[in-house]
Write an enzyme that holds these catalytic residues in place. Structure first.
Site, short mmCIF file in Angstrom:
data_model
loop_
_atom_site.label_atom_id
_atom_site.label_comp_id
_atom_site.label_asym_id
_atom_site.label_seq_id
_atom_site.Cartn_x
_atom_site.Cartn_y
_atom_site.Cartn_z
N ASP A 1 -6.98 -33.38 18.12
CA ASP A 1 -7.89 -34.62 18.43
C ASP A 1 -7.11 -35.56 19.14
OD1 ASP A 1 -9.75 -33.14 17.54
OD2 ASP A 1 -10.34 -34.55 15.69
N ILE B 1 -5.24 -25.01 19.03
CA ILE B 1 -6.15 -24.95 18.34
C ILE B 1 -7.52 -24.38 18.93
CG2 ILE B 1 -7.42 -26.28 16.59
CD1 ILE B 1 -4.58 -25.82 15.67
N LYS C 1 -14.34 -40.83 10.78
CA LYS C 1 -15.38 -39.93 11.06
C LYS C 1 -15.49 -38.85 10.55
CE LYS C 1 -15.78 -37.55 15.21
NZ LYS C 1 -16.45 -36.07 15.00
N ARG D 1 -19.69 -40.72 20.17
CA ARG D 1 -19.74 -39.70 19.06
C ARG D 1 -18.86 -40.09 17.96
NH1 ARG D 1 -19.11 -33.81 20.21
NH2 ARG D 1 -19.01 -34.04 17.95
N ARG E 1 -21.31 -29.76 15.81
CA ARG E 1 -21.17 -28.87 15.15
C ARG E 1 -21.14 -29.05 13.55
NH1 ARG E 1 -17.93 -24.16 15.08
NH2 ARG E 1 -16.14 -24.23 13.88
C1 UD1 Z 1 -12.47 -30.18 12.65
C2 UD1 Z 1 -12.82 -31.61 13.44
C3 UD1 Z 1 -12.27 -31.84 14.78
C4 UD1 Z 1 -10.98 -31.05 14.98
C5 UD1 Z 1 -10.61 -29.61 14.20
C6 UD1 Z 1 -9.12 -29.47 14.49
C7 UD1 Z 1 -14.59 -32.45 11.85
C8 UD1 Z 1 -15.89 -33.00 11.96
N1 UD1 Z 1 -14.14 -32.14 13.03
O1 UD1 Z 1 -13.58 -29.43 13.38
O2 UD1 Z 1 -12.44 -33.22 15.26
O3 UD1 Z 1 -10.69 -31.00 16.14
O4 UD1 Z 1 -10.91 -29.90 12.83
O5 UD1 Z 1 -8.40 -30.22 13.63
O6 UD1 Z 1 -13.70 -32.50 11.16
N2 UD1 Z 1 -12.45 -21.30 13.92
C9 UD1 Z 1 -12.99 -19.77 13.65
N3 UD1 Z 1 -13.77 -19.68 12.89
C10 UD1 Z 1 -14.46 -20.28 12.04
C11 UD1 Z 1 -14.02 -21.81 12.10
C12 UD1 Z 1 -13.10 -22.26 13.13
O7 UD1 Z 1 -12.48 -19.27 14.42
O8 UD1 Z 1 -15.18 -20.18 11.25
C13 UD1 Z 1 -11.66 -21.73 14.84
C14 UD1 Z 1 -12.07 -22.76 15.75
O9 UD1 Z 1 -12.85 -22.11 16.84
C15 UD1 Z 1 -10.87 -23.35 16.44
C16 UD1 Z 1 -9.93 -23.61 15.05
O10 UD1 Z 1 -10.59 -22.50 14.43
O11 UD1 Z 1 -10.19 -22.81 17.33
C17 UD1 Z 1 -9.94 -24.78 14.38
O12 UD1 Z 1 -11.32 -25.12 13.86
P1 UD1 Z 1 -11.68 -26.07 12.70
O13 UD1 Z 1 -10.46 -26.43 11.92
O14 UD1 Z 1 -12.60 -25.26 11.80
O15 UD1 Z 1 -12.27 -27.27 13.37
P2 UD1 Z 1 -13.68 -27.88 12.90
O16 UD1 Z 1 -13.76 -27.83 11.39
O17 UD1 Z 1 -14.64 -27.55 13.63
#
Ligand code: UD1
Length: 423
Positions: free
Chosen positions: A305, A327, A22, A397, A92
């Site tokens: 995850d 995380i 996914k 999902r 998201r």
């Molecule tokens: C992706 C995955 C999700 C997984 C996550 C962490 C997809 C569609 N989703 O989510 O299943 O749980 O990686 O492995 O691939 N953060 C910030 N600022 C930002 C971006 C992120 O502070 O601009 C923080 C987030 O709040 C979180 C952490 O960084 O605490 C990790 O987020 P991120 O790696 O971006 O996760 P996603 O890409 O949203």
């Protein structure tokens, strides 16, 4: 809304096949916005998040078909560069369209995203990156407005290796002529899959000897055909389910090395495994399930995850286990529901202490996020009696036909809708 009825205590035995990832599919589908040429993706799981992404592409002006696991995307007139909130609020990952749209139009309007309620989940790393590439980013009435007169390649250091920000910036930079270098990037296997697709489209992306992503962007990109990598989170979830139910289950068509830490943790907990090139066989065992301490971390660390599913497993350990969730700040939502099933779990900020119990008992529980929902399913498979899980749409999902896959292993999971079905 659909619910699951899970009859606990059934022996799990047989083979389950991993589907396409996914989390690789979503950004790869979005990458189709970088070209007007046909884009074909195979091994696409039929999931709610995938269908939402296809609706987003259609809303932006693409023509999309989805049949037997293959998505074909073609141009259908001019693309739009604004997205309705109705679609973005569901997921998201819809924010990932920002990079390609900005690259193509130098202007995009994207509502701030929704998704699982795992905490604040800001997009500041994405926006900082776009600014470094020459864009201005304003937030107005819930929308992010991106605009640039000219985008330029840049050297960007991410403050945290965000998966989404890495993908969004890669996609944007792939269509900016010149060399962009991303430092402190995410290293998840899904990033490699996105890299492979962008390279098929004509970009030149590689990791240098310092682990930085070098992106040699192009003026235009071609269409591509690609088969999505196996879903390590789905595979891992079934491995944990098999271990919790002390089953005899072979998870096939997966990439075991993408789950290296999980496999180590399972072995440390005393679960016997046979690990092949593209399968993991979880073997039955009589001895105690040993408690372990895990800490979630960016890849190759223990995947956040898989953390709730691991919590469900550790609920049945012979002693006290510990989880440190580094995380997401709010990822213990399954804990109170597991407690309703007889688990002994205390959470404090990022720490969860799980005192293993001899037995879980079936209860009426509620899924409140995707992976936490699957954790309840795992607990239900092991519990004495019947578990009723509400809000199965969270599980849908990210898991394709979970009841079909589990029932093929001997489980008894029934989906029903109390508003429609007459029991
Ligand atoms: C992706 C995955 C999700 C997984 C996550 C962490 C997809 C569609 N989703 O989510 O299943 O749980 O990686 O492995 O691939 N953060 C910030 N600022 C930002 C971006 C992120 O502070 O601009 C923080 C987030 O709040 C979180 C952490 O960084 O605490 C990790 O987020 P991120 O790696 O971006 O996760 P996603 O890409 O949203």
């Amino acid at each position: 809304m659909d619910r699951f009825l899970v009859e606990g205590g059934r022996k799990l035995k047989g083979t389950v096949k991993a589907g396409g990832s996914k989390n690789a599919c979503l950004p790869i589908l979005v990458a189709s916005l970088l070209t007007d040429e046909p884009f074909i993706l195979h091994r696409v799981p039929n999931l709610r998040d995938v269908r939402t992404t296809l609706k987003i592409l259609t809303a932006l002006g693409k023509k999309v078909t989805f049949q037997n696991g293959t998505v074909t995307i073609t141009a259908d007139g001019a693309l739009k560069n604004t997205l309705p909130y109705e679609l973005v609020k569901q997921m998201r990952a819809s924010f990932w369209v920002a990079g390609p749209l900005l690259a193509r139009f130098k202007e995009a309007v994207i509502p701030l995203p929704g998704g699982c309620a795992l905490g604040a989940r800001p997009v500041d790393i994405h926006l900082k990156g776009f600014e470094r590439l020459g864009a201005s980013c304003q937030t107005e009435r819930g929308n992010v407005i991106l605009s640039a007169e000219k985008l330029e390649p840049a050297k960007i250091t991410l403050r945290f290796p965000s998966v989404g920000a890495t993908q969004n910036l890669m996609m944007c930079a792939a269509l900016i002529e010149g060399e962009t270098v991303l430092e402190n990037v995410a290293k998840e296997p899904e990033i490699d899959d996105v890299t492979a697709v962008l390279n098929k489209m004509g970009a030149e992306i590689f990791a240098d000897d310092k682990g930085r992503l070098v992106i040699r962007g192009q003026k235009t990109l071609r269409g591509a055909e690609h088969t999505v990598v196996a879903d390590r989170i789905e595979s891992g979830s079934y491995m944990i389910a098999a271990a919790a139910a002390r089953g005899d289950v072979r998870v096939e068509d997966c990439v075991p090395e993408h789950n290296s830490i999980l496999l180590e943790c399972l072995q440390e907990a005393g679960v016997p495994l046979e690990i092949g090139p593209n399968y993991v066989h979880v073997k039955p065992y009589d001895g105690p399930l040993k408690p372990t301490r895990i800490k979630t971390a960016p890849y190759p660390g223990f995947a956040t995850d898989l953390q709730p599913q691991w919590m469900a497993l550790m609920s049945l350990a012979d002693g006290a286990a510990e989880i440190d969730e580094t995380i997401f700040e709010n990822r213990f939502m399954a804990a109170p529901e597991l407690v309703r099933m007889g688990a002994d779990i205390v959470t404090e900020k990022t720490l969860a202490r799980i005192n293993g119990v001899k037995e879980l008992s079936g209860a009426h529980v509620m899924a409140s996020d995707l992976r936490g929902g699957f954790a309840l399913l795992i607990a239900g498979l092991c519990a004495k009696g019947t578990t009723e899980i509400e809000r199965v749409y969270h599980i849908d999902r990210g898991y394709e036909d979970p009841e079909g896959k589990l029932n093929a292993l001997g489980a008894n999971v029934t989906r029903y809708n109390p508003d429609k079905d007459d029991f």
